[in-house]
Design an enzyme around this catalytic site. Structure first.
Site, mmCIF file in Angstrom:
data_model
loop_
_atom_site.group_PDB
_atom_site.id
_atom_site.type_symbol
_atom_site.label_atom_id
_atom_site.label_comp_id
_atom_site.label_asym_id
_atom_site.label_seq_id
_atom_site.Cartn_x
_atom_site.Cartn_y
_atom_site.Cartn_z
ATOM 1 N N ASP A 35 0.850 -1.194 0.000
ATOM 2 C CA ASP A 35 0.000 0.000 0.000
ATOM 3 C C ASP A 35 0.882 1.238 0.000
ATOM 4 O O ASP A 35 1.721 1.421 0.887
ATOM 5 C CB ASP A 35 -0.880 -0.035 1.254
ATOM 6 N N TYR A 124 -5.812 17.461 -3.587
ATOM 7 C CA TYR A 124 -5.084 16.605 -4.521
ATOM 8 C C TYR A 124 -3.828 17.304 -5.028
ATOM 9 O O TYR A 124 -2.717 16.756 -4.960
ATOM 10 C CB TYR A 124 -5.990 16.202 -5.694
#
Length: 294
Positions: A35, A124
């Site tokens: 991950d 973002y």
């Protein structure tokens, strides 16, 4: 050359795997292997595989969802490149970090140069800008960490604007698409070529620490939606294109603010990589020809 690729299951990752040069030892990893939000797992992967390069094509790209998941977005988009850079700095090896046009605020109205200062509008963009800063902080000016910014990524697989529009052209008679955001689509097919070329040339001579890559030309989302309908009909992928109506950003509110103008100046990168840019409409046609949509 041994390359550790992240994001292998994504649209860019799949294009990179399909176009990997012969003789390259490619370790393609996706979320199943480790991950990217786990910095220790990122460091362990570098230690385990000892690559010559980490090509970090994996990212948290859900622009609107990032507004409600800032910690996860920063863990993936900033924490992972920082962890990769730190591990590579210790044991040797280099990093190619894929970044985005969303690190700019989109207010200047002329194409952004690689060396311009960053001013992201949302979570973002801020997380990707932090990832860039982490790479530069670890490696400094010595060129072991390269950043390749791109924009409006589209490809024949995965989730992207072009494939969504192709589906909507099949399903609807009319579409409303934002016409006051300007940038340039980037085909994963061409972006993958630019990535591999970067690794090849970086082994021979110094490259700019920050580069820009998109397809050629400029477009609004409305322009792209219209082109998808025209090309889709030409290729026999749809019967009749939907009527596309231009709307404003204000007509289509989203949780994340987006840059109104995020065109990237790719002149220096094309010269450095010795690659010509393909116009976005030609690139879009190649994407739709390979599209694996039902």
């Amino acid at each position: 050359m041994k390359v550790l690729l992240t994001g292998a299951g994504g649209q860019l990752g799949q294009a990179l795997i399909a176009s990997a040069p012969q003789g390259l030892e490619l370790v393609a990893t996706s979320r199943q292997e480790f991950d990217l939000a786990d910095a220790e797992a990122c460091r362990a992967a570098v230690k385990q595989h000892q690559p010559d390069w980490v090509l970090n094509a994996g990212a948290y790209t859900a622009v609107d969802k990032a507004e409600s998941e800032p910690e996860l977005a920063h863990a993936v988009n900033a924490g992972a490149p920082e962890a990769f850079a730190g591990a590579l700095d210790q044991q040797g090896g280099r990093l190619l970090q894929i970044s985005t046009d969303f690190v700019f605020n989109g207010t200047q109205g002329t194409p952004y140069q690689p060396e311009q200062s960053l001013d992201p509008l949302g979570v973002y963009g801020a997380s990707k800008a932090a990832g860039e800063a982490a790479v530069q902080s670890v490696f400094g000016p010595e060129g072991r960490g390269l950043i390749l910014r791109t924009s409006w990524v589209i490809g024949p697989v995965g989730k992207n604007f072009a494939l969504t529009m192709l589906r909507l052209h099949r399903e609807r008679d009319q579409l409303g698409v934002v016409a006051d955001q300007v940038g340039c689509p980037t085909s994963t097919l061409n972006l993958a070529q630019a990535c591999w070329r970067t690794l090849e040339i970086a082994g021979e001579r110094e490259l700019p620490a920050v580069m820009h890559w998109s397809d050629a030309g400029a477009a609004s989302w409305y322009d792209v939606a219209v082109a998808v309908g025209q090309i889709g009909a030409e290729l026999g992928l749809i019967d009749t294109p939907a009527e596309v109506q231009p709307i404003t950003t204000a007509d289509y509110p989203t949780p994340a603010e987006r840059p109104a103008y995020s065109l990237l100046d790719c002149t220096a990168t094309r010269a450095a990589l010795e690659l010509n840019g393909e116009h976005w409409q030609q690139a879009l046609k190649a994407v739709l020809q390979q599209a694996k949509t039902p």
